[in-house]
Design a protein around this motif. Structure first.
Motif, short mmCIF file in Angstrom:
data_model
loop_
_atom_site.label_atom_id
_atom_site.label_comp_id
_atom_site.label_asym_id
_atom_site.label_seq_id
_atom_site.Cartn_x
_atom_site.Cartn_y
_atom_site.Cartn_z
N MET A 1 1.55 162.94 55.49
CA MET A 1 0.38 163.54 54.84
C MET A 1 0.85 164.60 53.86
N LYS A 2 0.19 164.71 52.74
CA LYS A 2 0.65 165.66 51.72
C LYS A 2 -0.45 165.97 50.74
N PRO A 3 -0.47 167.20 50.28
CA PRO A 3 -1.23 167.41 49.05
C PRO A 3 -0.31 167.10 47.89
N GLY A 4 -0.80 166.43 46.91
CA GLY A 4 -0.02 166.16 45.70
C GLY A 4 0.90 164.99 45.88
N SER A 5 1.45 164.55 44.79
CA SER A 5 2.23 163.33 44.85
C SER A 5 3.22 163.30 43.70
N ASP A 6 3.91 164.42 43.52
CA ASP A 6 4.86 164.47 42.41
C ASP A 6 6.18 163.81 42.77
N GLY A 7 6.40 163.54 44.03
CA GLY A 7 7.76 163.26 44.46
C GLY A 7 8.10 161.80 44.62
N ARG A 8 9.29 161.65 45.11
CA ARG A 8 9.85 160.31 45.24
C ARG A 8 9.16 159.51 46.34
N ARG A 9 8.60 160.19 47.36
CA ARG A 9 7.96 159.46 48.44
C ARG A 9 6.85 158.57 47.91
N ILE A 10 5.99 159.15 47.07
CA ILE A 10 4.89 158.39 46.50
C ILE A 10 5.43 157.28 45.62
N ALA A 290 -1.89 156.85 43.32
CA ALA A 290 -2.92 156.32 44.24
C ALA A 290 -3.51 157.43 45.11
N TRP A 291 -2.72 158.45 45.38
CA TRP A 291 -3.17 159.51 46.29
C TRP A 291 -4.38 160.26 45.75
N PHE A 292 -4.47 160.39 44.43
CA PHE A 292 -5.54 161.20 43.83
C PHE A 292 -6.86 160.43 43.85
#
Lengths: 313, 313
Positions: A1-10, A290-292
């Motif tokens: 779970m995370k806020p935001g999605s700047d990283g490599r995981r997403i 996709a997270w947003f």
């Protein structure tokens, strides 16, 4: 779970999803021509020429026990302060001085803890102790200004000039650097000409935009800000460190050009006058990850960190 | 030398200056009726009734090795998340779990590092593992909304509701909490109903306003954020801590009402529906401190931290 999605995981999740669907991901160049790109996709599609190397004559290394802080200087906006900070670095003025202030959600500041005591103050040899302010400068249409269309609370127009967040006022014909996270400025006393670069600060919190045109900004941290932002907060008023034993020593502050090439951090910064940067800003505005679930549709200037990377990676 | 002038140093300098001029400083009440007040002067003139005590039924203590983080909850905006986080605290769900993410200029996040592993995950007993999102709520004109006149990049209207930074959209009839420094929210996966308060984050950098209405915010840190903001930044993607040995243990997370009164932090917050708060915002807009050579004339919502203090001080 995370806020935001700047990283490599997403990014890797997205790639996994694409493969699960049996769809071949388009080549980076093809994807970059489409519209709904994520930040990671825009950067993946960047070309080598979208990046520019830091100029060693324009780069400072602040060396702390925790590591190196790499600062890019902004001579276009503050030529005299940049020249003076370079002169101070070259006379090794800062070596053995300290971080004297760590104020939460505001600034980390370094200089001479004994500056007010003539008997103990470090002597400035060739540089100038103070300088006239360089709070702003005349607009220069020869230099590309990447203007954001989303407005700003403090300035008529904001955007980027050669990697630096900046504002512009067509009415007054002035432009200036703005206090986003990581910006580096010269502390001063109550008068405009009481700073000069011998005591400097870095923004480590929400952008204190009320400081715009109240301090001379002359650079920004390109790498290693965590060595400043994670320092223990000082308990004194305004975050000044009152116990000399708690001062955080500066090992050295050097111009990259004065450091042997093998010891330099070869960094490059995304060109803010590139089409890739325009796409990056658009991706930050749209947040197509996709997270947003709610696309912001707008972006504020300090929410567009200019990408930097180790050369060629 | 300093950027900014929020602290006691400037206040005492000003007072010294006033005394040097042989001018008797006006009584606090008289000064507060004048126009050009500083932030420090507005606060000095606040009356006891301008402050409200934190409600122990609405206050969390996050206990870390570094100290206590005091969080005020926002049931008006996120009633179900607040109830669930209180239920989690009461079943001691968080005790012995950890801070799992420290991302520079973004968030600190805590929860169960083994949440994705059914064999190892901490069991949730009475609380709910997930909840429908509470990204926003219907406008309610019975509750005072202190609107800022200076505009905002992301929302049609911003201001404060009972101490919390908030936005409002008259067209849609919705209002929501916004991601300023220190705001506390519930992490989630890719779907709106995948959070619920078992994994929470605090903003420790420039306001990531693109998260507004993408995460459920349910509180804000009133005191002790330095125990989060000064944590070492994690090297993993998105600032997640990859080495279990580096996780930062949570001693406990408790509702203040469940802590013996003698062990509570008796805090109070300036009422954002008070005349004093109106003057404070005006002082932040004008920056009447002698240090400011260029008055910003405007203020952005996240540059108005709501004052909090130990009760009666």
């Amino acid at each position: 779970m995370k806020p935001g999605s700047d990283g490599r995981r997403i990014a890797s999740t997205l790639m996994a999803f694409i493969f699960l669907l049996g769809v071949q991901p388009a080549r980076a160049e093809e994807r970059s021509a489409q519209k709904a790109l994520t930040v990671a996709e825009v950067l993946a599609a960047a070309k080598a020429e979208d990046w520019r190397a830091l100029d060693p004559e324009n780069t400072l290394y602040l060396e702390l026990a925790g590591g190196r802080v790499v600062i890019e200087l902004a001579p276009f906006f503050a030529p005299n302060h940049v020249a003076n900070v370079k002169a101070l670095a070259r006379e090794k003025y800062f070596d053995g001085l300290a971080i004297v202030r760590v104020q939460d959600n505001y600034v980390v500041q370094w200089g001479d803890a004994n500056a007010e005591d003539p008997a103990k103050a470090r002597r400035i040899v060739s540089a100038k102790p103070t300088l006239p302010a360089e709070f702003d400068r005349a607009c220069d249409d020869a230099v590309p200004f990447f203007a954001l269309p989303d407005g700003d609370v403090y300035a008529p127009e904001v955007g980027f000039v050669d990697g630096f967040p900046a504002a512009r006022d067509r009415n007054s014909g002035r432009m200036w650097l703005i206090h986003c996270y990581g910006m580096v400025g010269a502390g001063r006393g109550d008068t405009a000409d009481s700073g000069g670069g011998a005591e400097d600060y870095v923004v480590i919190g929400h952008s204190p935009r009320h400081l715009d045109r109240n301090c001379t900004l002359f650079g920004r941290v390109v790498q290693g800000i965590e060595h400043l932002s994670s320092l223990p907060r000082a308990a004194g008023p305004m975050g000044f460190i009152e116990d000399p034993a708690q001062l955080i020593p500066i090992r050295s502050l050097r111009l990259a050009a004065d450091v042997p090439p093998a010891e330099r951090t070869e960094f490059e910064v995304l060109r803010t006058d590139s089409e890739t940067f325009r796409r990056l800003v658009q991706a930050r505005r749209e947040r197509n990850e996709a997270w947003f679930l709610n696309k912001p549709g707008r972006v504020e200037v300090c929410n567009v960190p200019v990408p930097a990377r180790i050369k060629g990676r």
